[in-house]
Design an enzyme around this catalytic site. Sequence first.
Site, PDB file in Angstrom:
ATOM      1  N   ARG A 103       0.885  -1.176   0.000  1.00  0.00           N
ATOM      2  CA  ARG A 103       0.000   0.000   0.000  1.00  0.00           C
ATOM      3  C   ARG A 103       0.912   1.212   0.000  1.00  0.00           C
ATOM      4  O   ARG A 103       1.651   1.442   0.964  1.00  0.00           O
ATOM      5  CB  ARG A 103      -0.911  -0.018   1.222  1.00  0.00           C
ATOM      6  CG  ARG A 103      -1.668   1.276   1.423  1.00  0.00           C
ATOM      7  CD  ARG A 103      -2.789   1.149   2.422  1.00  0.00           C
ATOM      8  NE  ARG A 103      -3.918   0.430   1.860  1.00  0.00           N
ATOM      9  CZ  ARG A 103      -5.148   0.434   2.361  1.00  0.00           C
ATOM     10  NH1 ARG A 103      -5.420   1.138   3.447  1.00  0.00           N
ATOM     11  NH2 ARG A 103      -6.120  -0.244   1.792  1.00  0.00           N
ATOM     12  N   HIS A 153      -7.132   0.809  -6.658  1.00  0.00           N
ATOM     13  CA  HIS A 153      -7.381  -0.096  -5.529  1.00  0.00           C
ATOM     14  C   HIS A 153      -8.030  -1.366  -6.112  1.00  0.00           C
ATOM     15  O   HIS A 153      -9.214  -1.624  -5.902  1.00  0.00           O
ATOM     16  CB  HIS A 153      -8.296   0.587  -4.518  1.00  0.00           C
ATOM     17  CG  HIS A 153      -8.296  -0.042  -3.154  1.00  0.00           C
ATOM     18  ND1 HIS A 153      -7.527  -1.153  -2.827  1.00  0.00           N
ATOM     19  CD2 HIS A 153      -8.992   0.272  -2.025  1.00  0.00           C
ATOM     20  CE1 HIS A 153      -7.746  -1.466  -1.561  1.00  0.00           C
ATOM     21  NE2 HIS A 153      -8.629  -0.629  -1.058  1.00  0.00           N
ATOM     22  N   GLN A 186     -10.041  -3.996  -4.037  1.00  0.00           N
ATOM     23  CA  GLN A 186     -11.359  -3.503  -3.632  1.00  0.00           C
ATOM     24  C   GLN A 186     -12.378  -3.680  -4.758  1.00  0.00           C
ATOM     25  O   GLN A 186     -13.454  -4.242  -4.558  1.00  0.00           O
ATOM     26  CB  GLN A 186     -11.240  -2.006  -3.265  1.00  0.00           C
ATOM     27  CG  GLN A 186     -12.539  -1.379  -2.832  1.00  0.00           C
ATOM     28  CD  GLN A 186     -12.993  -1.868  -1.475  1.00  0.00           C
ATOM     29  OE1 GLN A 186     -12.244  -1.823  -0.518  1.00  0.00           O
ATOM     30  NE2 GLN A 186     -14.227  -2.344  -1.385  1.00  0.00           N
ATOM     31  N   ASP A 214     -17.236   7.097  -1.908  1.00  0.00           N
ATOM     32  CA  ASP A 214     -16.003   6.955  -1.125  1.00  0.00           C
ATOM     33  C   ASP A 214     -15.742   8.313  -0.470  1.00  0.00           C
ATOM     34  O   ASP A 214     -16.406   9.314  -0.776  1.00  0.00           O
ATOM     35  CB  ASP A 214     -14.851   6.540  -2.062  1.00  0.00           C
ATOM     36  CG  ASP A 214     -13.539   6.269  -1.331  1.00  0.00           C
ATOM     37  OD1 ASP A 214     -13.560   6.077  -0.096  1.00  0.00           O
ATOM     38  OD2 ASP A 214     -12.475   6.250  -1.996  1.00  0.00           O
ATOM     39  N   CYS A 217     -16.361   1.523   0.106  1.00  0.00           N
ATOM     40  CA  CYS A 217     -15.192   0.682   0.407  1.00  0.00           C
ATOM     41  C   CYS A 217     -14.844   0.706   1.886  1.00  0.00           C
ATOM     42  O   CYS A 217     -14.206  -0.221   2.373  1.00  0.00           O
ATOM     43  CB  CYS A 217     -14.000   1.146  -0.430  1.00  0.00           C
ATOM     44  SG  CYS A 217     -13.617   2.892  -0.224  1.00  0.00           S
ATOM     45  N   ARG A 227     -13.787  -9.187   0.815  1.00  0.00           N
ATOM     46  CA  ARG A 227     -12.357  -8.894   0.622  1.00  0.00           C
ATOM     47  C   ARG A 227     -11.536 -10.131   0.977  1.00  0.00           C
ATOM     48  O   ARG A 227     -10.556 -10.462   0.318  1.00  0.00           O
ATOM     49  CB  ARG A 227     -11.904  -7.707   1.499  1.00  0.00           C
ATOM     50  CG  ARG A 227     -12.496  -6.351   1.152  1.00  0.00           C
ATOM     51  CD  ARG A 227     -11.972  -5.785  -0.146  1.00  0.00           C
ATOM     52  NE  ARG A 227     -10.531  -5.593  -0.150  1.00  0.00           N
ATOM     53  CZ  ARG A 227      -9.888  -4.535   0.360  1.00  0.00           C
ATOM     54  NH1 ARG A 227     -10.572  -3.539   0.897  1.00  0.00           N
ATOM     55  NH2 ARG A 227      -8.564  -4.431   0.310  1.00  0.00           N
TER      56      ARG A 227
HETATM   57  N1   CP Z   1     -11.381  -0.460   1.964  1.00  0.00           N
HETATM   58  C1   CP Z   1     -10.120  -0.573   2.431  1.00  0.00           C
HETATM   59  O1   CP Z   1      -9.174  -0.822   1.688  1.00  0.00           O
HETATM   60  O2   CP Z   1     -10.026  -0.464   3.777  1.00  0.00           O
HETATM   61  P1   CP Z   1      -8.669  -0.282   4.605  1.00  0.00           P
HETATM   62  O3   CP Z   1      -8.109   1.063   4.244  1.00  0.00           O
HETATM   63  O4   CP Z   1      -9.081  -0.359   6.057  1.00  0.00           O
HETATM   64  O5   CP Z   1      -7.717  -1.381   4.233  1.00  0.00           O
HETATM   65  N1  NVA Z   2      -9.905   6.616  -1.506  1.00  0.00           N
HETATM   66  C1  NVA Z   2      -9.594   6.135  -0.179  1.00  0.00           C
HETATM   67  C2  NVA Z   2      -9.843   4.666  -0.093  1.00  0.00           C
HETATM   68  C3  NVA Z   2      -9.570   4.043   1.249  1.00  0.00           C
HETATM   69  C4  NVA Z   2      -9.787   2.549   1.270  1.00  0.00           C
HETATM   70  C5  NVA Z   2      -8.152   6.485   0.159  1.00  0.00           C
HETATM   71  O1  NVA Z   2      -7.290   6.342  -0.710  1.00  0.00           O
HETATM   72  O2  NVA Z   2      -7.901   6.901   1.281  1.00  0.00           O
END
Ligand code: CP
Ligand code: NVA
Length: 316
Positions: free
Chosen positions: A113, A140, A143, A235, A275, A303
């Site tokens: 990440r 993502h 997701q 989101d 999400c 997930r």
């Molecule tokens: N939706 C999602 O990826 O959640 P987290 O940021 O908690 O991993």
């Molecule tokens: N768009 C959000 C998604 C989190 C799962 C972010 O990047 O923070």
Amino acid sequence: MNAMAATANVPTLTPDLLTGTEWGAAQIRELYHLAADIKARPERYRSVLAGRFLAMIFEKPSLRTRVTFEVGVASMGGGAVFLDHTQSRLGERESVRDVAKNLDRWVQGIVARVFEQKVLDELAENASIPVINALSDGFHPCQALTDFFTLEERFGSLRGVKVAYVGDGNNVCHSLLSIGARVGAQVRVATPAGYEPHAEVVTEARRAARETRGRIEILRAPEEAVAGAQAVYTDVWASMGQENEVAERAAFFAPYQVNERLLAQADPHAVFMHCLPAHRGSEVAAGVIDGPQSIVFDQSENRLHVQKAILLTLLG
Ligand code: CP
Ligand code: NVA
């Protein structure tokens, strides 16, 4: 992997999952078959990743992605090592290249990440093991792959299913476009001016949609996107790393809140999706996310199953 002979067919996919555009419609279909079998009969997969380990590099916080990957790999007999980079960017202590070349010698996959998509590319270029995008500034994919699996469970088929995404044209929006196009869905996005999804992502999704008879529409008015939709998705208005823009964005995004009035313009059987994490009272009204049409925790649960299928496919 021989241990897989006893289980459902495992699709052969390109070794990395960096954007989600690596996989075509047929490969996603196979992935969903495997995920459905893993969900229905998890005991059959208890040791299929025995002796396989993941390095999990996270530059940003996570609940769902971290827990589901760690539990997922352990529930198939493997293990994960969490590398907390939330206080220091990857590449600060030693180069991304050297990190990749080290991990390559010890583990069988990297889940990362990151802030910048190019860091994922650099990891992938320097490691022979699969690299999986656990969220970047651009995409993502885990997701969105899960979200369309969840929609198929709900509606039986994804052909022509209308998904309205209302809000910021961000990483989650990009992946809904890319994956939605590949599964033959109709994805309608409505954003304020200046917050549209990137043009190249839209162009690529439209190209993919031509092959699946999917449809991609980029709109301004949330009501137009939501009209008759089977799923209404939103989101956060400010993603991780954009904390200093929260107030400025709130003003632009206020008309894009998914509330009871907006959801009422969708199909009467429409589901609400997010999400997570969510901000009640900002991008979604509490009555919607906590109401009967919300399937946000089905998304969270899936997930686990879909990512187990991804791991088995790439590492098995
Ligand atoms: N939706 C999602 O990826 O959640 P987290 O940021 O908690 O991993
Ligand atoms: N768009 C959000 C998604 C989190 C799962 C972010 O990047 O923070």
